[in-house]
Design a protein around this motif. Sequence first.
Motif, PDB file in Angstrom:
ATOM      1  N   ASP A  70       0.831  -1.204   0.000  1.00  9.82           N
ATOM      2  CA  ASP A  70       0.000   0.000   0.000  1.00  9.82           C
ATOM      3  C   ASP A  70       0.862   1.249   0.000  1.00  9.82           C
ATOM      4  N   ARG A  87       0.779   4.076  -2.924  1.00 15.85           N
ATOM      5  CA  ARG A  87       0.500   5.487  -2.679  1.00 15.85           C
ATOM      6  C   ARG A  87       1.662   6.359  -3.120  1.00 15.85           C
ATOM      7  N   SER A 101       1.318   9.006  -6.182  1.00 15.94           N
ATOM      8  CA  SER A 101       1.474  10.414  -5.835  1.00 15.94           C
ATOM      9  C   SER A 101       2.588  11.070  -6.641  1.00 15.94           C
ATOM     10  N   ARG A 118     -12.560  10.682  -7.744  1.00 12.31           N
ATOM     11  CA  ARG A 118     -12.180  10.031  -6.489  1.00 12.31           C
ATOM     12  C   ARG A 118     -11.487   8.694  -6.730  1.00 12.31           C
ATOM     13  N   VAL A 145      -7.736   8.942  -6.701  1.00  9.48           N
ATOM     14  CA  VAL A 145      -7.097   9.412  -5.471  1.00  9.48           C
ATOM     15  C   VAL A 145      -7.015   8.215  -4.529  1.00  9.48           C
ATOM     16  N   PRO A 146      -5.816   7.635  -4.310  1.00 10.61           N
ATOM     17  CA  PRO A 146      -5.716   6.400  -3.522  1.00 10.61           C
ATOM     18  C   PRO A 146      -6.377   6.481  -2.162  1.00 10.61           C
ATOM     19  N   ALA A 147      -6.262   7.635  -1.496  1.00 10.54           N
ATOM     20  CA  ALA A 147      -6.832   7.741  -0.156  1.00 10.54           C
ATOM     21  C   ALA A 147      -8.351   7.767  -0.174  1.00 10.54           C
ATOM     22  N   ALA A 148      -8.954   8.107  -1.327  1.00  5.27           N
ATOM     23  CA  ALA A 148     -10.411   8.238  -1.401  1.00  5.27           C
ATOM     24  C   ALA A 148     -11.077   7.069  -2.109  1.00  5.27           C
ATOM     25  N   ARG A 149     -10.296   6.286  -2.857  1.00  6.28           N
ATOM     26  CA  ARG A 149     -10.891   5.267  -3.719  1.00  6.28           C
ATOM     27  C   ARG A 149     -11.687   4.220  -2.940  1.00  6.28           C
ATOM     28  N   ASP A 150     -11.161   3.741  -1.841  1.00 11.48           N
ATOM     29  CA  ASP A 150     -11.790   2.639  -1.119  1.00 11.48           C
ATOM     30  C   ASP A 150     -12.634   3.105   0.060  1.00 11.48           C
ATOM     31  N   THR A 151     -12.972   4.378   0.113  1.00  8.62           N
ATOM     32  CA  THR A 151     -13.767   4.879   1.232  1.00  8.62           C
ATOM     33  C   THR A 151     -15.241   4.574   1.031  1.00  8.62           C
TER      34      THR A 151
END
Length: 388
Positions: free
Chosen positions: A3, A7, A11, A64, A67-73
């Motif tokens: 992970d 990221r 990025s 979204r 954006v790795p931080a938002a993809r799996d939310t």
Amino acid sequence: MRDFLRRRAESKAGHGPTGLSLLPWLLMGLGALSHLISGEAANPWVGGLGLLTFNTLYIWVVMRAFVPAARDTALTWWLLGTLLALTFALAIVYGREWLLLFPLDGLTVGAVVRGGRMLRLTAFPLVAGVAVVTIWRDGWDSFGIVYGTFISTMVTAAILALSETVQELRATREELARTAVEKERLRFSRDLHDLLGHTLSVIVVKAEAARRLAPRDLDAALAQVGDIETVGRQALTEIREAVTGYRETSLATELDRARDVLTSAGIEPVVRQSGPPLEPRTAALLSWVVRESATNAVRHSGATRCEIEVGGSAERVRLTVTDDGRGTGSGTPGSGLLGLRERVAAAGGTLEAGPGPRGGFRVTAELPVEEAGAADGVLGRAAEANDC
């Protein structure tokens, strides 16, 4: 770790696909807009609001998804579910051109899920639902939309997953290169510490001996001066070898040097060696221990006697260096011994340093003979890692 690399890669990668690459596909919704403008659609204001909501949700989800931080939310999945439900509602009510919104749903699903078991659990129910609605509203002539939805889902997921993997590999390669450089710097600093520390100590001891001998025995003083020249030339050779990363030391040579420097410092050397012949890299690693221990005895111990004993069996080899002095002075091993401890540990062995049972200072190193090859990467071969 995976992970983190993903990221980091996403990025830093400015040349990979982004959410903007999926926005032109919204042109497929022009058919639905044309249907509204032509006046053939019932409740055109409702349809227009639905189309506007669809476009908004599509853009939101797609952006979204990259954006790795938002993809799996949870929010992304909630937006995706709302988009799919809206698409089915519009397709059921209006049919015809509105069915072309289904392949856009495939793009969003592929962008968000990208692979694995979750892709199968999402894509196949979606395609099955699209097939039912499409065939019911427009017959078998629109089966191409079902195929297009399936292809858009799978191809998008495959391309983005491959791009993500390539970026991870690139980030991993950069990390490995950085690690190799750091290892090479560490090797170089350790070699210089061991080489220069020992060499300068020998030069100082022999210079003091030459100064003491000069008034009463000029020949002996000149012999010491000659030794200083020899040590200096040897140091130059060893430093060149350390820079190139191909320096190997000999245990027998180091034992002879230890006898000489200890004798010149007024310390009685006692060397005992027994056991089977050592594998070259094991002997090389032990020679570093002998060099550092002898240097510490000359510089810090104030000892009158130093014993060096090498022995062991076919499985393990043990080196013990004991003096009768006052130890390192601080009671804490210096950076040289700490570096040696790391080298020995990397080769599968142990190194202990501290007060001896009868006073003085003792250094004990043990190595498994069968794992001696592991010392290769710790004895100055880190430069080869740069070629990997």
